[in-house]
Design an enzyme around this catalytic site. Sequence first.
Site, mmCIF file in Angstrom:
data_model
loop_
_atom_site.group_PDB
_atom_site.id
_atom_site.type_symbol
_atom_site.label_atom_id
_atom_site.label_comp_id
_atom_site.label_asym_id
_atom_site.label_seq_id
_atom_site.Cartn_x
_atom_site.Cartn_y
_atom_site.Cartn_z
ATOM 1 N N LYS A 1 2.465 -1.307 16.056
ATOM 2 C CA LYS A 1 3.927 -1.249 15.116
ATOM 3 C C LYS A 1 3.791 0.285 14.717
ATOM 4 O O LYS A 1 4.866 1.056 14.432
ATOM 5 C CB LYS A 1 3.838 -2.065 14.281
ATOM 6 C CG LYS A 1 4.964 -2.028 13.094
ATOM 7 C CD LYS A 1 5.049 -3.194 12.251
ATOM 8 C CE LYS A 1 5.999 -3.132 11.289
ATOM 9 N NZ LYS A 1 6.004 -4.081 10.270
ATOM 10 N N GLN A 2 2.798 0.608 14.010
ATOM 11 C CA GLN A 2 2.696 2.061 13.253
ATOM 12 C C GLN A 2 1.440 2.615 13.520
ATOM 13 O O GLN A 2 0.377 2.239 13.907
ATOM 14 C CB GLN A 2 3.027 1.681 11.889
ATOM 15 C CG GLN A 2 1.840 0.792 11.181
ATOM 16 C CD GLN A 2 2.549 -0.088 10.019
ATOM 17 O OE1 GLN A 2 3.026 -1.170 10.003
ATOM 18 N NE2 GLN A 2 2.439 0.724 8.820
ATOM 19 N N GLU B 1 0.850 -3.855 12.164
ATOM 20 C CA GLU B 1 0.892 -5.283 11.780
ATOM 21 C C GLU B 1 1.161 -5.974 12.980
ATOM 22 O O GLU B 1 1.445 -7.224 12.736
ATOM 23 C CB GLU B 1 2.042 -5.370 10.783
ATOM 24 C CG GLU B 1 2.009 -4.732 9.457
ATOM 25 C CD GLU B 1 3.088 -5.260 8.202
ATOM 26 O OE1 GLU B 1 3.981 -5.359 8.579
ATOM 27 O OE2 GLU B 1 2.780 -5.218 7.284
ATOM 28 N N TRP C 1 0.984 -1.234 -0.243
ATOM 29 C CA TRP C 1 0.120 -0.112 -0.011
ATOM 30 C C TRP C 1 0.813 1.335 0.108
ATOM 31 O O TRP C 1 0.206 2.494 -0.160
ATOM 32 C CB TRP C 1 -0.734 -0.178 1.073
ATOM 33 C CG TRP C 1 -0.318 0.361 2.437
ATOM 34 C CD1 TRP C 1 0.961 -0.050 3.167
ATOM 35 C CD2 TRP C 1 -0.695 1.274 3.549
ATOM 36 N NE1 TRP C 1 1.302 0.233 4.090
ATOM 37 C CE2 TRP C 1 0.253 1.055 4.600
ATOM 38 C CE3 TRP C 1 -1.935 1.777 3.918
ATOM 39 C CZ2 TRP C 1 -0.088 1.762 5.709
ATOM 40 C CZ3 TRP C 1 -1.865 2.475 4.981
ATOM 41 C CH2 TRP C 1 -1.131 2.574 5.945
ATOM 42 N N ASP C 2 2.224 1.089 -0.048
ATOM 43 C CA ASP C 2 2.933 2.276 0.189
ATOM 44 C C ASP C 2 2.959 3.368 -0.957
ATOM 45 O O ASP C 2 3.303 4.510 -0.732
ATOM 46 C CB ASP C 2 4.504 1.834 0.243
ATOM 47 C CG ASP C 2 4.733 0.891 1.463
ATOM 48 O OD1 ASP C 2 4.124 -0.154 1.586
ATOM 49 O OD2 ASP C 2 5.837 1.120 1.980
HETATM 50 C C1 BGC Z 1 4.754 -1.850 7.270
HETATM 51 C C2 BGC Z 1 3.830 -1.678 6.021
HETATM 52 C C3 BGC Z 1 4.480 -1.435 4.807
HETATM 53 C C4 BGC Z 1 5.566 -2.513 4.447
HETATM 54 C C5 BGC Z 1 6.310 -2.188 3.218
HETATM 55 C C6 BGC Z 1 5.859 -2.769 6.706
HETATM 56 O O1 BGC Z 1 6.861 -2.716 7.703
HETATM 57 O O2 BGC Z 1 4.217 -2.353 8.259
HETATM 58 O O3 BGC Z 1 2.787 -0.767 6.383
HETATM 59 O O4 BGC Z 1 3.430 -1.581 3.678
HETATM 60 O O5 BGC Z 1 6.443 -2.465 5.401
HETATM 61 O O6 BGC Z 1 6.840 -0.961 3.424
#
Ligand code: BGC
Length: 824
Positions: A622-623, A501, A361-362
Amino acid sequence: MTEPDMWTLVLDGWDPADEGRREALCTLGNGYLGTRGALPESSADGVHYPGTYAAGVFNRLSDVIDGVAVENESMVNLPNWLDLRIAVEDGAWLDLASVRVLEHREQLDTARGVLHRTTRFVDGAGRHSRLDQRRFVHRERRHLAGLHTAFVAEDWSGRLTVASGVDGTVTNSGVARYRHLSGRHLEVLTAEETGDDTVLLIAATTQSRHRIAVGARTRVTVPVDTPVARVPDRAEGRIGHRLTLEVRAGEAVEIEKIAAVVTSRDVAIAEPGLAATALLAEAPGFEELLAEHTRSWGRLWRRCRIEVLDGTSPPPVETVRDLRLAGFHVLQTVSRHDLDLDAGIPARGLHGEAYRGHVFWDELFVLPVLVLRFPALARALLLYRVRRLDAARRAARAAGHRGAMFPWQSGSDGREESQRLHLNPLSGRWLPDVSDRQRHIGLAVAHNLWQYVQATGDLAFLTDEGGAEVLLEVARFFADLAEHDPADGRFHIRGVMGPDEYTTRYPGSDRPGIDDNAYTNVLTVWVLQRARELLDLLPPSRRDELTATLDLGPAELRHWREVGERMAVPIHPDGVISQFAGYRDLPELDWDAYRRRYGDLQRLDRILEAEGRSVDDYQASKQADVLMLFYLFSADELRDLLGGLGYALPPEAIPRTIDHYLARTAHGSTLSALVHAWVLARAHREEALDHFDRVVRSDVADLQGGTTAEGVHLGAMAGAVDVVQRCFAGVETRGDVLRFNPHWPGRFGVLELALQYRGRPLTARVTDREVCVSADAGPGGPVRVAVGDEIRDLWPGETVRLRVPGASGVGRRAWGQREGLVAP
Ligand code: BGC
């Protein structure tokens, strides 16, 4: 010593432990091809990792782990064109580990797209030598790259041997965690001399059967009367030339290598080998190619201008340099060469092998930067998704749903590429991976598509190129995913993961996913609204075609409306938006105790698993997850969305929600600091600049401790630029108007941005008091530009000035006063 400037990243000294980071940061690319900044004389040996990747070239390999069969698709490490080794007086090939390094410096010139390397060393016999190298990956001639080497024997005369070729023995082994798994993706088909000074190696990927041709032309320039002997240099899987020459003290020997990389995925070629040979035959010399290349970068930067001018306390040189470096890597990963490549945006660039080159999704964080500068490129990248709509439909059907379910990780054909098992290096255990439950990826695709149409007005993309089908099929999937519960009369989305995540399931549960992730549910409501708006936007004939093709009738549209009006969003009694249903019942983690014990908690999931616990069991993220809502929507939009569902969002609930998650987020993803910088800009401005610093330095300072070596974090890099544009300058495209809502620190001076809106190149100059927008001259009508409630028509060749409401507010000054970023 050269002073660092705003365009040059200077990496001084020889530090084997840091080599991986440097290689990733010094990657050169042109959107088609990327080559890590590995030293030309190196091979993969634990310190160095030469890697060359072509966008969209994937291959699958299978393994059995703990009795489980797994298949992984990876962006393939291509034959190494850099390969250039040097030996002094018949000694061993130069290796910085076995000589005394007197000086070693790499300089990445981001204005021109050139990597310089200087090394001075003393060998075992006490001879002093100097090596200067420059390299480029050509901006315009997508297949070509060049390496120029100047060698000086400082205090000796004697024999120099140079081996220059193409190494097809490379594997994918750049990420330690994946080394237990197969990594040999290439079979070398042929390796031959194609001329006096050229060689050609052709390899095929083992499963996807792409053919890759890498040709190399090596020429030397020596002082007159220096004889050069050249012989073919063959070994299993590699081909090159070996040159022997007598050098004299103080005289320079120059070696120029031009490489051509062509794959069978390329358009307008007969065959990769023929194409590579022809390209090399007609390629001019290094200096001429370099001159073209640097001119091209000059033009590109003019189109992407971000300048900070005339400030009384301008931001530090390093901040501006790091911001440019971030933009540079974005521009190297995606470019107009993607227009015919059918490649997505790899989360870690063309810079390394983390996440195997997959597309996540980046793009939600990358496309906003492209949409306002290179709309055609943004469209091409969206088409990567459009072409995989059928795969997403199949995935939805297989999961028992209607519509389209886009994969969390995407590669060649749009099937789900997320790994089934992942390794926790702290415990050594392979664990089930359910991160593909992040259904929100589809909502991001729909969001990106809508933003593109807003910025460009490109309705043909919707009607004639499949854009509308993607949006409607995503809406259909989420409307179908939502289950009605008669008990509360609301719709619920169950068994999904939000962006966080860490949270993969409820404590102790066997069922993956959690219920009613607020981010997913609210974004679903937004997408359902856009889906209806889209149908209203289209000319009736097109609308009828589309609804007939999709078999989308009034009953289904009524259902969408109902879901959009009765979606459940968990909100705590104190007004804090809950990450998911039941989140608040989870125990608190003792963050202080864990910080004391482990210091860095970015990989809290691994720490807890290694302790025999689970991060699922805590209020720990995590984020940014809930806070993504504030990233995507203004407070007013969010209030409207929630209001439409019958929920209130009182003003005090916003800072409360931000504070709640801020205290419980480990920032295990670089995207997290980005979202926090953005969100805090509206609430706690000083803290926002701390997060902005983190975003800008994510990779330069390798803030995640070791991950940069495996590829840059493209979302964070693009996001850094986007924070400047959409957060500091407050650029927004909504309702056919280009809006500015600046949060720009006055002391920094004028922020100048080059943008393109609705086909018209614009220059915006933003201060804390005023926004001044000029449009390029040319035919056509005006575009509409606004600050606050003031909306003005901007005609070609004209300039409008708009006052920022409430300018000179205390909050604005606070930005510039933060210690560290601005001198007191
Ligand atoms: C993040 C995701 C991201 C992925 C790729 C993961 O560590 O939690 O949100 O899409 O990295 O960058």
